[in-house]
Structures are given as structure tokens and as C-alpha cells.
Write a protein that holds these residues in place. Structure first.
Motif, PDB file in Angstrom:
ATOM      1  N   GLN A 104       0.853  -1.187   0.000  1.00  0.00           N
ATOM      2  CA  GLN A 104       0.000   0.000   0.000  1.00  0.00           C
ATOM      3  C   GLN A 104       0.886   1.233   0.000  1.00  0.00           C
ATOM      4  OE1 GLN A 104      -2.302  -1.470   3.593  1.00  0.00           O
ATOM      5  NE2 GLN A 104      -3.979  -0.526   2.447  1.00  0.00           N
ATOM      6  N   ALA A 105       0.477   2.251  -0.757  1.00  0.00           N
ATOM      7  CA  ALA A 105       1.250   3.489  -0.849  1.00  0.00           C
ATOM      8  C   ALA A 105       0.343   4.670  -0.546  1.00  0.00           C
ATOM      9  CB  ALA A 105       1.868   3.633  -2.237  1.00  0.00           C
ATOM     10  N   GLN A 106       0.931   5.723   0.010  1.00  0.00           N
ATOM     11  CA  GLN A 106       0.148   6.899   0.387  1.00  0.00           C
ATOM     12  C   GLN A 106       1.032   8.142   0.336  1.00  0.00           C
ATOM     13  OE1 GLN A 106      -3.168   7.304   1.260  1.00  0.00           O
ATOM     14  NE2 GLN A 106      -2.673   9.492   1.319  1.00  0.00           N
ATOM     15  N   LEU A 107       0.489   9.213  -0.254  1.00  0.00           N
ATOM     16  CA  LEU A 107       1.173  10.500  -0.226  1.00  0.00           C
ATOM     17  C   LEU A 107       1.025  11.096   1.168  1.00  0.00           C
ATOM     18  CD1 LEU A 107       2.563  12.900  -1.703  1.00  0.00           C
ATOM     19  CD2 LEU A 107       0.255  13.762  -2.162  1.00  0.00           C
ATOM     20  N   LEU A 151      -3.245   8.705   8.384  1.00  0.00           N
ATOM     21  CA  LEU A 151      -2.290   7.814   7.733  1.00  0.00           C
ATOM     22  C   LEU A 151      -2.428   6.395   8.266  1.00  0.00           C
ATOM     23  CD1 LEU A 151       0.005   7.391   5.784  1.00  0.00           C
ATOM     24  CD2 LEU A 151       1.604   8.175   7.529  1.00  0.00           C
ATOM     25  N   ALA A 152      -2.685   6.275   9.566  1.00  0.00           N
ATOM     26  CA  ALA A 152      -2.881   4.941  10.136  1.00  0.00           C
ATOM     27  C   ALA A 152      -4.080   4.248   9.496  1.00  0.00           C
ATOM     28  CB  ALA A 152      -3.067   5.043  11.647  1.00  0.00           C
ATOM     29  N   ALA A 174       4.125   5.345  17.620  1.00  0.00           N
ATOM     30  CA  ALA A 174       2.942   5.954  18.239  1.00  0.00           C
ATOM     31  C   ALA A 174       2.094   6.601  17.163  1.00  0.00           C
ATOM     32  CB  ALA A 174       3.352   6.991  19.288  1.00  0.00           C
ATOM     33  N   LEU A 175       0.855   6.907  17.533  1.00  0.00           N
ATOM     34  CA  LEU A 175      -0.041   7.660  16.659  1.00  0.00           C
ATOM     35  C   LEU A 175      -0.059   9.108  17.124  1.00  0.00           C
ATOM     36  CD1 LEU A 175      -3.092   5.267  16.133  1.00  0.00           C
ATOM     37  CD2 LEU A 175      -0.939   5.410  14.881  1.00  0.00           C
ATOM     38  N   LEU A 176       0.147  10.027  16.199  1.00  0.00           N
ATOM     39  CA  LEU A 176       0.212  11.443  16.503  1.00  0.00           C
ATOM     40  C   LEU A 176      -1.201  12.016  16.513  1.00  0.00           C
ATOM     41  CD1 LEU A 176       2.121  13.914  16.870  1.00  0.00           C
ATOM     42  CD2 LEU A 176       2.069  14.180  14.390  1.00  0.00           C
ATOM     43  N   VAL A 189      -3.414  18.772   2.940  1.00  0.00           N
ATOM     44  CA  VAL A 189      -4.380  17.790   2.462  1.00  0.00           C
ATOM     45  C   VAL A 189      -3.864  16.372   2.616  1.00  0.00           C
ATOM     46  CG1 VAL A 189      -5.434  19.379   0.856  1.00  0.00           C
ATOM     47  CG2 VAL A 189      -3.481  18.041   0.108  1.00  0.00           C
ATOM     48  N   ALA A 190      -2.544  16.190   2.810  1.00  0.00           N
ATOM     49  CA  ALA A 190      -1.968  14.861   2.976  1.00  0.00           C
ATOM     50  C   ALA A 190      -1.807  14.549   4.459  1.00  0.00           C
ATOM     51  CB  ALA A 190      -0.620  14.774   2.266  1.00  0.00           C
ATOM     52  N   PRO A 191      -1.869  13.266   4.849  1.00  0.00           N
ATOM     53  CA  PRO A 191      -1.632  12.909   6.250  1.00  0.00           C
ATOM     54  C   PRO A 191      -0.209  13.267   6.668  1.00  0.00           C
ATOM     55  CG  PRO A 191      -2.658  11.095   5.049  1.00  0.00           C
ATOM     56  CD  PRO A 191      -2.248  12.124   4.029  1.00  0.00           C
TER      57      PRO A 191
END
Length: 843
Positions: A104-107, A151-152, A174-176, A189-191
């Protein structure tokens, strides 16, 4: 004596409250104050949040930002002065999770931070989604990252998972949940992915052409901060600037200022119609009190006494109505909060009392600006009116005595607009719309009256004749309702038409993926990888250059007043080179590159350049101008030989400035391409990122969807504000009908005495209301169509088809609404016995 006046004014208010005109006047004030205070309460909460967390919004006391690395000596100098210093890098990139078919990819927006970040405020993290968070101790350790909740969710990642960031594989620690200087989602607009600055070299993400924001965060005692700022400010170079809590996060303050003005101007439309309702209700109030005032004059009351009594009554009414409007606005602002507060990354504090004061001021301005002119007539009532009822009647003209109110309304527009230029546009725009609508309405009323002689029933002819007989009141009704209907049509039907036109302007197979950061040695293998999937997009080089001079004159942000021009000259341009005119480009002035330009770089000893015409207008460029760019430390002079009109909706790769290939050859470059990726070939992105980790693939469709969601939220908030506008329009209609109720009551009684049946009179009233509604809807539809064409051509730069159904929709909607509200207001008149109405007279 003063207490006696106030006591008597209060008793008069309690007595007159049973009359319809004061209830209408109060309702108009409540709606107007509620509309403005609802916006005021929300924006006050935002203002307080920005002021309360101004340092946290920067993450420091002073922020130095640049588009290039800061000299190491600067940080050393700051530490020698006892200041704390933290360094950050921010840039977009692609990240990956999984392997093979599970890849999986994400900007994302990567922020690399050094130890000690942030210097003001605190980061908050959580161990998993939907669990309680806690204050973070420090920053991510080397080899680990913190990711935000978006993003998570996008990568289905949690604590302990590995995520590939460029050429490095980093573990989620951790999750921010909170980042104090994150700002507004409009520009993010991006995580977000937060990493340790020490891990950045291993990712190999910073390449030629990468757009990176370099920041130095400083904190310390105020004296040291001010001293350090004074010393370094004169030393700032191009692309470097200082931000502090007063000017920090300019994009936040600018966006919120625009949102506040937009919502405020929307609320002003409610105020305009409320002003009309106040004027009509006050005029009817004066008509009813002429006889009592004449009797009081006979009993010894002076003109000053009469004026003070009625002004005191209206002052109490204004305070009560303004208080009610503020209470309603306070409740209504929670709807704005639900739609718009999520655009901020900081919680909003409770609102203060400032909007209450503003609401009271607005209410009193409306009341006394539009109620005092008719009230002044009461003190002039002659005692002889007791015997001769026709004496002392209010003057027929409505606008002559309302200069004070109109000036107050114009002042409100300037106040809400916040600046002279915008305020002038708003005032002139409203005045123009009112004049055009009034002229059109007056012509329509005249034509409708002329049509009464055509075949039709008695009710139809009498209803149309009533429009001409009460022409002034009819025009006021039509104009006010037209403004309200036009606003609602713009925010419903026209908005959908604009969005549909925008979608049609973009071809179905328009590129939906952009690939950037392609290095020169990767051009051939990337082209081969795309060709293997049946794709053959064009790859274009990008060379970074900064505009320094125009016609020999040095330019900087101070050279321009326009915000966009200031941003353009402060940043580096993406220049490119090619021999042929790109698809989707057309010449608007000058010429394309000649054979001499392509061979020698210029036909006259200088390099040639082709400039996009929108950029040329912004920067004041024209054919023949000489421009200079600094590229890789060298100055390149170019002569503008042509201007191009670019079809940006094609989604192809386009550039503001193009040169012949020989001009920029040999300078550091990265490459960019765009292509349409069918849903069946989504794995191509994962394959590209696996083979070339430094590439950034931008999913334009996803970004546009998110931006559209934000626009929808704002549009819903504006539509909510316009519900007050609709309510104010109904009040205007009711007030206009009520202002002529006594006259209408007398006329209907005379008609019934002469043999007219209730059914005939009912048809006459319905015909009059239907005509007012139809004319209002028609004018509103024509106005909305004109505004839509203006927005489409001037703001969005595409053509929108004229909605032929809109006039019919406006006519039908106007007829239904006005007929329903008008019939509710006038139905009781038919129930009054004719003898009672005749004894009451027409005054």
C-alpha cells in the motif's frame, strides 16, 4: 421626570406589543442580529484560539522559514545568546507498507524534527486508534516514526508496523494526535508523518527539485528574542522570512479572515432585508399613532415630549430584540462550529462577550437608522388632525428621510468587509443590484398592470391593478425577495451547475496521477516502466529558478500589492524547456520560438521565454520585457517573446515559463510527468515506488475529493447563514403586506359593500401575491444566472451553460412561497365585517 418618561415608554411598549408592526419590527431585528452574531460568535472563538495559542501555533517564540537550508552559523549564534533552537524539514513524499500484492502506498507530508521540538506547546500521542492520548516526551527516537490517525487508517497501520520512507524502513512507535503548529487542513491535504531529523539522510528523499521547507524554531526570554530578531532581519536573503505570534501562520489568518468576511457578507444580506422590514414596520407604526399623538398635543404634550416617549419605547424594544437575537445567534453558532471547527487543528475556547456588544450595536443602528425618520413625523402632528384626519399623514417617499439609515447600513458593510477596497465593492455592488432590481421590478409592475385589461376574471384584474396602485410597496417587496431568492439559487441550483460545468471541463481520461522528483538517471527506466503498462506520457524537466529582475529593476514582495504576486516572487519557479508548443496551450500574444531561438537560444543574442498569460498579468509582464532568473547561482537573462493561454483543466503538465531546450541544458533538473491511471492498473503505483523509492506520486483525484469535501462544509455553513436571509425575506413580505393592511382592509370592505363576494376578493389577493412571487423569482433567477456567468468566466475560467429551467424554477418557487406567506398575513382581512372596517377609515 426622566423616570416618568421611561415608565410611560415601557407602558406604551407593553400596550403596543399587541400590535403587529412592533412584533414584525422586533422579529426583523432578532433575525438580523442573530445572523451577524452567529458568525461573530464563531469567529470570536477562532480569534481567541489564535491569540491564546499564538506561540503554540508556531511551536516557538520566533520562527525562521526558508526554501533552502539555513546557515549553521545562525543556529550557533542563537544558542550563544541563550536561545533554544530546534530545526525542522517539511516536504511531501510517498510512503509504503507491505510487500507484493499487499503493498500500500500513500502521499504524506513528512516533517523531520530535531530533539526539543516543539519549543512551545506539546505533541500528543496515542498507542492506537480511538484510545486516550497523552503528552509526548520528546520526539520520535531514531529508527521510529509517529503517524497521524489519517495515515494509520489509510495504510491500516498500527504501532509496531514497519513503513518504508524513501530508502529507509522505520517502525511506527505511536499515533500522533496533536501537533501544535500543524495549522489548517486547507494546506495540509496529505496525512502527517513525524520522524527524527537524524533519519532523514538514510531516506535519500531530498533530491534536486524537492520542495522542502526549512525552519528554525527559537524560544527564550522576550528581550533576547527581540534583540536577535532586530539583528538578523536586515540580513535575510531571498526566500527567507521571519514569523512571530503576530504575523505567524499567515495562511491560517488569511483563510480565516476570508471565511469570516464571506460569512459576514452573507449575513449582511439578512441585515439589508431586515432594514427594509424595520422601515416598513416603523412607517406603519407611525400611521397608527398619528391620531393618539394629535390627542396628546391637544392635552398639552410638547413635540419634544412626544419624541422622547417614542424614542424611549424604541430603545427598550431595540435592547430586548438585540438580546434575543444574540441569544439565538449563540445557539446558531454551534451549527457553524460543527461544520467549520474541524478545519482547525486546535480546540476552540468559549466565545467572549464581544459579539454580544456587536449585536446590540447592529440592532440599535438598524432600529434608529430606519425607525427614527418616520418617528420624527410624530412630533410634527398638528392638533387639528383630531378634527381632520387627513392632516399630518406620513410622506409618501420612503428613501428621502432614510439617509441616516442608509449611511449606517453602508458603514456596517465596510465594518464587516474589513477593508476599504472590499467594502467599496460590496457597497457599490449592493447599490447597483438594488437599483437594477428596482428598475426591473417597477417596469414589471407597470407591465403587469397593463395586462389586467386582457381576458380574465375580476379577481385577476383587481389583483394586478393593486400592484400598480401600491407601486412603491410592491417594488420594495419584489426587490427584497429577489435578493433572498437569488442568494438561495446561487447556493443550491447554480452551485450544482458550476460544479457540473467544472467536471465537464475536465476530460474523462484526464491525468489523475502526477509523478515528481524523477531524477535524470531515472528518466529512461521510469519511461520504460510506464510503457510496460501501455502508458506513454510525456516527461518534462523542471529547473528551479528565482525571478530577480524585470527590465533591469530588482523585484521582491514589496514591489507588488497583490498577495499572489508577492508569493510568486518570493518562491522559486519551476522552469522548463521544449521546442514545440505544448498541447492545451495557445498563443495569446507574441509568437512561439523561432528556428533561430531553438538553434541559438535567442534570435537577438538573448535567451527567449514564453510566459503563461495569467502569470504575466499578475506580475505585469508583456511581450518584449526582459526578465532575469537565478538558476543554480547563475543569472540567466531572457526576453519574453510570447504569452500563452494554458488549459489547466486538461490536467497535463504545464509550466508558467518555458524556454528553448538550449537555454537551460546543463542545469540541475528533476523531471515530472502526469498520466491517466485506470482502476485496473492501480498496482503500477506500488511497482513504481518499489523500484524508485524517491518518487512522489500525487493522486490528484483524491486531493480534489478532499478539497471538495472542505468546500462542501463551507457551502453548508453559508447556506445555514442564508436560512436567516430567507426568514428575513418572509418578514419583509409580511411587513410590506401589514404596512398596507389598514388601507387594504378598507378597500376590501368597500368592495364587499359594493357587492363583491369573498371568493372574488380571495382570488384578487392570491393573484397579487402570485404576481409578486413570480416577478421576484424571475428577477432572482436572472440575477443568479448573471452572477454565475461572471463567476465561471472570471473566477473559474470555464464556460457554464445557461440553465433554461432556472427562471421557471424561480417563478414557481417564488409564487409558492410568497402566496403562502402573503395569504397567511392577509386572510384575516376577509373575516372583518365591512361595517367595522368602514367605521375605522382608511388611515
Amino acid at each position: 421626570m426622566i423616570m416618568n418618561w421611561w415608565s410611560f415608554s415601557w407602558r406604551m411598549l407593553r400596550r403596543d406589543a399587541r400590535a403587529g408592526e412592533l412584533r414584525l419590527l422586533a422579529a426583523a431585528l432578532v433575525v438580523a442580529v442573530a445572523a451577524l452574531s452567529a458568525v461573530g460568535f464563531f469567529t470570536d472563538r477562532v480569534r481567541q484560539a489564535l491569540e491564546r495559542e499564538s506561540h503554540q501555533l508556531l511551536g516557538a517564540d520566533l520562527l525562521l522559514t526558508a526554501d533552502h537550508p539555513w546557515p549553521t552559523a545562525l543556529a550557533v549564534e542563537a544558542r550563544e545568546r541563550g536561545l533554544q533552537v530546534v530545526e525542522t524539514r517539511t516536504f511531501p513524499s510517498m510512503v509504503r507498507r507491505g510487500v507484493g500484492a499487499d503493498l500500500q502506498a500513500q502521499l504524506v507530508e513528512v516533517k523531520a524534527v530535531s530533539a526539543g521540538y516543539p519549543l512551545r506547546g506539546a505533541l500528543r500521542i496515542a498507542a492506537a486508534l480511538n484510545v486516550a492520548d497523552r503528552r509526548a516526551d520528546g520526539v520520535p527516537l531514531a529508527g521510529t516514526i509517529w503517524i497521524d490517525e489519517r495515515l494509520a487508517s489509510a495504510l491500516s497501520a498500527g504501532v509496531g508496523d514497519q513503513i518504508a520512507v524513501g530508502r529507509a524502513s522505520l517502525r511506527v512507535a505511536a499515533l500522533l494526535t496533536l501537533e501544535p503548529d500543524r495549522g489548517i487542513n486547507f494546506f495540509s491535504v496529505a496525512p502527517r508523518l513525524l520522524m527524527n531529523l537524524d533519519d532523514l539522510p538514510a531516506t535519500a528523499l531530498l533530491q534536486v527539485g524537492s520542495r522542502v521547507g526549512y525552519r528554525l524554531l527559537l524560544a527564550g526570554d522576550p528581550t533576547s528574542i527581540r534583540s536577535f530578531r532586530r539583528e538578523i532581519e536586515p540580513r535575510l536573503a531571498r526566500g527567507e522570512r521571519i514569523e512571530d505570534p503576530q504575523n505567524g501562520r499567515p495562511e491560517i489568518r488569511s483563510a480565516l479572515d476570508r471565511a469570516q468576511k464571506f460569512l459576514g457578507l452573507s449575513a449582511l444580506l439578512t441585515v439589508v432585508m431586515a432594514a427594509v422590514a424595520v422601515a416598513l414596520a416603523a412607517r406603519r407604526y407611525v400611521q397608527r399613532h398619528l391620531d393618539p399623538c394629535a390627542v396628546m398635543r391637544c392635552l398639552g404634550a410638547t413635540q419634544g415630549t412626544l419624541l422622547r416617549l417614542h424614542l424611549g419605547q424604541f430603545a427598550v424594544l431595540g435592547l430586548l430584540a438585540a438580546s434575543g437575537g444574540c441569544a439565538l445567534g449563540y445557539l446558531a453558532h454551534f451549527a457553524l462550529h460543527a461544520w467549520l471547527a474541524q478545519l482547525l487543528a486546535t480546540p476552540l475556547p468559549p466565545p467572549g462577550l464581544l459579539p454580544v456588544g456587536q449585536g446590540v450595536v447592529v440592532g440599535m443602528l438598524l432600529l434608529f437608522g430606519f425607525a427614527v425618520p418616520p418617528l420624527l413625523q410624530l412630533k410634527k402632528v398638528p392638533t387639528l388632525r383630531v378634527l381632520r384626519g387627513e392632516l399630518g399623514s406620513p410622506q409618501a417617499g420612503l428613501l428621502g428621510g432614510y439617509l441616516l439609515g442608509l449611511l449606517a447600513l453602508a458603514g456596517l458593510m465596510f465594518w464587516v468587509a474589513g477593508e476599504v477596497a472590499l467594502g467599496s465593492y460590496v457597497v457599490v455592488g449592493f447599490a447597483t443590484a438594488l437599483i437594477v432590481f428596482a428598475l426591473f421590478a417597477r417596469l414589471a409592475v407597470r407591465l403587469a398592470a397593463a395586462a389586467r385589461g386582457r381576458p380574465g376574471g375580476v379577481g385577476w384584474r383587481y389583483g394586478l391593478a393593486s400592484l400598480e396602485r401600491r407601486a412603491t410597496a410592491s417594488v420594495v417587496q419584489i426587490v427584497a425577495l429577489s435578493l433572498g431568492f437569488m442568494a438561495l439559487l446561487l447556493l443550491t441550483v447554480i452551485r450544482d451547475d458550476l460544479l457540473d460545468a467544472w467536471r465537464r471541463a475536465v476530460p474523462a481520461d484526464a491525468p489523475n496521477r502526477f509523478v515528481v522528483n524523477i531524477q535524470p538517471e531515472q528518466v529512461t527506466p521510469v519511461r520504460a516502466a510506464l510503457a510496460a503498462q501501455g502508458l506513454s506520457p510525456e516527461l518534462a524537466p523542471m529547473i528551479r529558478g528565482r525571478l530577480t529582475r524585470i527590465n533591469g529593476v530588482e523585484v521582491d514582495a514589496a514591489s507588488y500589492n497583490d498577495d499572489r504576486a508577492q508569493r510568486l516572487v518570493e518562491r522559486e519557479f519551476n522552469l522548463s524547456m521544449r521546442a514545440d508548443l505544448p498541447a492545451g496551450n495557445s498563443l495569446s500574444a507574441g509568437r512561439w520560438f523561432s528556428a533561430a531561438d531553438l538553434e541559438n537560444g535567442s534570435g537577438s543574442g538573448e535567451a527567449s521565454a514564453s510566459v503563461e498569460d495569467g502569470l504575466a498579468r499578475t506580475l505585469g509582464l508583456s511581450v518584449g520585457d526582459r526578465i532575469e532568473f537565478v538558476v543554480a547561482g547563475e543569472t540567466i537573462a531572457m526576453r519574453v517573446v510570447g504569452l500563452r493561454k494554458v488549459d489547466w483543466d486538461s490536467m497535463q503538465v504545464n509550466f508558467f515559463v518555458l524556454t528553448p531546450p538550449r537555454v537551460l541544458q546543463g542545469y540541475p533538473a528533476s523531471w515530472i510527468t502526469s498520466f491517466y491511471l485506470p482502476p485496473a492498473k492501480m498496482m503500477l503505483v506500488n511497482q513504481l515506488l518499489r523500484d524508485f523509492p524517491n518518487l512522489t506520486v500525487i493522486d490528484v483525484a483524491a486531493i480534489l475529493r478532499q478539497l471538495q469535501a472542505i468546500i462542501d462544509q463551507v457551502a453548508q455553513a453559508v447556506q445555514f447563514v442564508f436560512l436567516f436571509t430567507l426568514l428575513a425575506g418572509i418578514i419583509v413580505l409580511y411587513a410590506a403586506l401589514a404596512s398596507a393592511a389598514q388601507e387594504r382592509r378598507y378597500e376590501l370592505a368597500v368592495m364587499r359593500s359594493l357587492g363583491a363576494r369573498r371568493a372574488q376578493l380571495r382570488r384578487a389577493l392570491l393573484a397579487e401575491f402570485a404576481a409578486v412571487g413570480a416577478l421576484s423569482g424571475l428577477i432572482a433567477a436572472l440575477g443568479a444566472t448573471a452572477v454565475a456567468q461572471l463567476l465561471a468566466r472570471q473566477a473559474f475560467h470555464f464556460d457554464v451553460e445557461v440553465n433554461l429551467w432556472l427562471p421557471l424554477l424561480g417563478i414557481a418557487g417564488g409564487m409558492a412561497l410568497v402566496t403562502g406567506a402573503g395569504w397567511f398575513a392577509a386572510s384575516r382581512l376577509l373575516q372583518t365585517p365591512p361595517l367595522e372596517a368602514l367605521r375605522g377609515g382608511s388611515a
